[in-house]
Enzyme design. Structure first.
Site, PDB file in Angstrom:
ATOM      1  N   LYS A  87      -3.396  -9.418  -6.174  1.00 54.17           N
ATOM      2  CA  LYS A  87      -4.818  -9.784  -5.560  1.00 54.17           C
ATOM      3  C   LYS A  87      -5.767  -8.863  -6.250  1.00 54.17           C
ATOM      4  O   LYS A  87      -5.697  -7.930  -6.218  1.00 54.17           O
ATOM      5  CB  LYS A  87      -4.515  -9.552  -4.064  1.00 54.17           C
ATOM      6  CG  LYS A  87      -5.508  -9.828  -3.042  1.00 54.17           C
ATOM      7  CD  LYS A  87      -5.257  -9.271  -1.748  1.00 54.17           C
ATOM      8  CE  LYS A  87      -5.587  -8.008  -1.604  1.00 54.17           C
ATOM      9  NZ  LYS A  87      -6.312  -7.470  -0.556  1.00 54.17           N
ATOM     10  N   LYS A 130       0.809  -1.055   0.034  1.00 51.73           N
ATOM     11  CA  LYS A 130      -0.016   0.111  -0.080  1.00 51.73           C
ATOM     12  C   LYS A 130       0.837   1.457  -0.047  1.00 51.73           C
ATOM     13  O   LYS A 130       0.452   2.128  -0.527  1.00 51.73           O
ATOM     14  CB  LYS A 130      -1.034  -0.002   1.074  1.00 51.73           C
ATOM     15  CG  LYS A 130      -2.069  -1.059   1.129  1.00 51.73           C
ATOM     16  CD  LYS A 130      -3.377  -0.699   1.732  1.00 51.73           C
ATOM     17  CE  LYS A 130      -4.387  -1.809   1.394  1.00 51.73           C
ATOM     18  NZ  LYS A 130      -5.553  -2.001   2.093  1.00 51.73           N
ATOM     19  N   LYS A 152     -10.660  -4.170  -4.033  1.00 48.65           N
ATOM     20  CA  LYS A 152     -11.744  -3.252  -4.303  1.00 48.65           C
ATOM     21  C   LYS A 152     -11.329  -1.782  -4.524  1.00 48.65           C
ATOM     22  O   LYS A 152     -12.000  -0.945  -5.211  1.00 48.65           O
ATOM     23  CB  LYS A 152     -12.792  -3.304  -3.366  1.00 48.65           C
ATOM     24  CG  LYS A 152     -12.406  -2.728  -1.793  1.00 48.65           C
ATOM     25  CD  LYS A 152     -13.480  -2.754  -0.763  1.00 48.65           C
ATOM     26  CE  LYS A 152     -13.455  -3.810   0.223  1.00 48.65           C
ATOM     27  NZ  LYS A 152     -12.224  -3.522   1.180  1.00 48.65           N
TER      28      LYS A 152
HETATM   29  N1  AQP Z   1      -8.745 -10.961  -3.651  1.00 48.28           N
HETATM   30  C1  AQP Z   1      -9.116 -11.547  -2.357  1.00 48.28           C
HETATM   31  N2  AQP Z   1      -9.331 -12.836  -2.332  1.00 48.28           N
HETATM   32  C2  AQP Z   1      -9.630 -13.388  -1.253  1.00 48.28           C
HETATM   33  N3  AQP Z   1     -10.067 -12.761  -0.067  1.00 48.28           N
HETATM   34  C3  AQP Z   1      -9.749 -11.264  -0.274  1.00 48.28           C
HETATM   35  N4  AQP Z   1     -10.229 -10.217   0.678  1.00 48.28           N
HETATM   36  C4  AQP Z   1      -9.746  -9.285   0.283  1.00 48.28           C
HETATM   37  N5  AQP Z   1      -9.355  -9.433  -0.913  1.00 48.28           N
HETATM   38  C5  AQP Z   1      -9.390 -10.705  -1.335  1.00 48.28           C
HETATM   39  C6  AQP Z   1     -10.436 -10.681   2.097  1.00 48.28           C
HETATM   40  O1  AQP Z   1     -11.424  -9.751   2.466  1.00 48.28           O
HETATM   41  C7  AQP Z   1     -11.355  -9.471   3.604  1.00 48.28           C
HETATM   42  C8  AQP Z   1     -11.690  -8.108   4.037  1.00 48.28           C
HETATM   43  O2  AQP Z   1     -10.606  -7.378   3.366  1.00 48.28           O
HETATM   44  P1  AQP Z   1     -10.431  -5.669   3.563  1.00 48.28           P
HETATM   45  O3  AQP Z   1     -11.352  -4.923   2.948  1.00 48.28           O
HETATM   46  O4  AQP Z   1     -10.477  -5.509   5.146  1.00 48.28           O
HETATM   47  O5  AQP Z   1      -8.981  -5.472   3.236  1.00 48.28           O
HETATM   48  P2  AQP Z   1      -8.218  -6.024   2.016  1.00 48.28           P
HETATM   49  O6  AQP Z   1      -7.709  -7.559   2.285  1.00 48.28           O
HETATM   50  O7  AQP Z   1      -7.316  -4.774   1.840  1.00 48.28           O
HETATM   51  O8  AQP Z   1      -9.231  -6.123   0.773  1.00 48.28           O
HETATM   52  P3  AQP Z   1      -9.151  -5.194  -0.459  1.00 48.28           P
HETATM   53  O9  AQP Z   1     -10.276  -5.445  -1.030  1.00 48.28           O
HETATM   54  O10 AQP Z   1      -7.912  -5.384  -1.089  1.00 48.28           O
HETATM   55  O11 AQP Z   1      -9.458  -3.847  -0.077  1.00 48.28           O
HETATM   56  P4  AQP Z   1      -8.438  -2.406  -0.415  1.00 48.28           P
HETATM   57  O12 AQP Z   1      -8.393  -2.502  -2.077  1.00 48.28           O
HETATM   58  O13 AQP Z   1      -9.498  -1.397   0.192  1.00 48.28           O
HETATM   59  O14 AQP Z   1      -7.334  -2.436   0.112  1.00 48.28           O
HETATM   60  C9  AQP Z   1     -10.306 -10.024   4.571  1.00 48.28           C
HETATM   61  O15 AQP Z   1     -10.478 -11.166   5.071  1.00 48.28           O
HETATM   62  C10 AQP Z   1      -9.586 -10.245   3.230  1.00 48.28           C
HETATM   63  O16 AQP Z   1      -8.490 -11.350   3.537  1.00 48.28           O
END
Ligand code: AQP
Length: 331
Positions: free
Chosen positions: A196, A114, A199
């Site tokens: 990965k 990040k 969102k």
């Molecule tokens: N690509 C993924 N595959 C499987 N699990 C995923 N998770 C996120 N992306 C994937 C799981 O979703 C939960 C919530 O995630 P989060 O929103 O707290 O943070 P993150 O992991 O940083 O998710 P994003 O979508 O990548 O968010 P942004 O883009 O805002 O940083 C967690 O259990 C995570 O493992």
């Protein structure tokens, strides 16, 4: 009743949830709710480690809660709440910050990723994010944390910090265990299958949001990056196809062998079409329920209020124990 396990997890309202969030985390949450004490949080304090537009953050907080419920998480069975409604999270995070080493946080891959992506805003909150996450989990004396693969390192840190605190101040926290699903633990970007699915990806074709309509879903899968082979089979260097096969398996329940047989002699084009249809069909009931819920803000606020009361009660209990242990004067 006492032998029920405590399950805790959360998602940041930093965008519309993707099928990565759904298949990696949410889909499993609902499976726990009948047999356990489930606590699921919309982690808005985590979301502001990346710049957010305030009005959008507010809207997405409602949307994320509505998505939880639309995905089958029942507010009558679980505690559903918004992190900033329970001040104990930030309070415990401060205490745990003082038991977490700079070196440990420097090793976190999400921080490294990040900070690269948001090099103009490498704030202290982004660095200490895993400590707030440890506080989220430890406040509820959590047994199990259902998350995607990317959060494994943060769970390990939470365990280490809890063990260290227990050793310094006597037994205070339960040591939590991560629950990472066999399939769907790491859904990859459709545009870069080595990355990965996220969102907040600036390339909207990389992710499928839970609210994308059927045409958009089909278009995104048709455009998904694959390889020069044509055979639908898992393999090294076939990251795009491996990813699509995992997604297909999650939505249809089919094994890889079944999928390979089904698409034997058919090309990638047909397979992508089938993955798109399976995904759109899987998401349709969630989208319908979501729309209904978003038309009833009062209901969502009622869920938030009830959840905050329950969560505050549980969290305060742990926090006052912690305050006593570290030597703060109680009045
Ligand atoms: N690509 C993924 N595959 C499987 N699990 C995923 N998770 C996120 N992306 C994937 C799981 O979703 C939960 C919530 O995630 P989060 O929103 O707290 O943070 P993150 O992991 O940083 O998710 P994003 O979508 O990548 O968010 P942004 O883009 O805002 O940083 C967690 O259990 C995570 O493992």
């Amino acid at each position: 009743m006492e032998d029920k396990k405590i399950i805790f997890s959360g998602v940041q309202p930093s965008g519309i949830l993707t099928i990565g969030n759904y298949l990696g985390a949410l889909i499993n949450w609902a499976k726990f709710q009948d047999e356990n004490n489930c606590i699921f949080c919309v982690v808005d304090q985590h979301a502001i480690t990346i710049k957010q537009v305030p009005a959008e953050l507010r809207r997405r907080t409602y949307e994320t809660l509505a998505i939880y419920i639309a995905c089958g998480i029942d507010p009558e069975k679980c505690t559903l709440f918004v992190q900033s409604h329970v001040p104990a999270h930030a309070e415990l995070a401060w205490i745990l910050n003082c038991s977490t080493m700079f070196g440990e946080l420097s090793r976190m891959t999400q921080f490294k990723d990040k900070s690269k992506r948001h090099h103009d805003n490498i704030n202290a909150g982004l660095f200490t994010y895993p400590v707030l996450m440890a506080a989220d989990i430890l406040l509820y004396q959590t047994d199990l944390v259902p998350v995607g693969q990317d959060q494994q390192q943060h769970i390990e840190l939470a365990r280490d910090v809890a063990a260290r605190f227990n050793q310094s101040y006597s037994e205070t926290f339960k040591i939590p265990v991560g629950f990472i699903p066999k399939t769907g633990a790491r859904v990859m970007s459709l545009q870069d299958p080595l990355k990965k699915m996220s969102k907040s990806d600036e390339n909207v074709n990389g992710f499928v949001s839970l609210l994308d309509d059927k045409d958009t879903i089909m278009r995104k899968f048709r455009r998904a990056v694959t390889d020069s082979d044509t055979c639908v089979r898992r393999g090294e260097g076939k990251d795009g196809i491996n990813n699509l096969m995992s997604i297909y398996s999650c939505f249809t329940g089919k094994t890889d062998e079944e999928t390979e047989k089904e698409f034997d002699g058919r090309g990638y084009g047909e397979f992508k079409e089938a993955v798109g249809i399976a995904c759109a069909e899987g998401l349709a009931p969630i989208q319908e329920k979501f729309k209904e819920l978003m038309n009833d803000k009062a209901y969502l606020e009622g869920v938030m209020r009830k959840g905050a009361e329950e969560a505050n009660r549980m969290a305060r209990k742990t926090l006052s124990k912690v305050y006593r242990k570290v030597g703060f004067v109680g009045l």
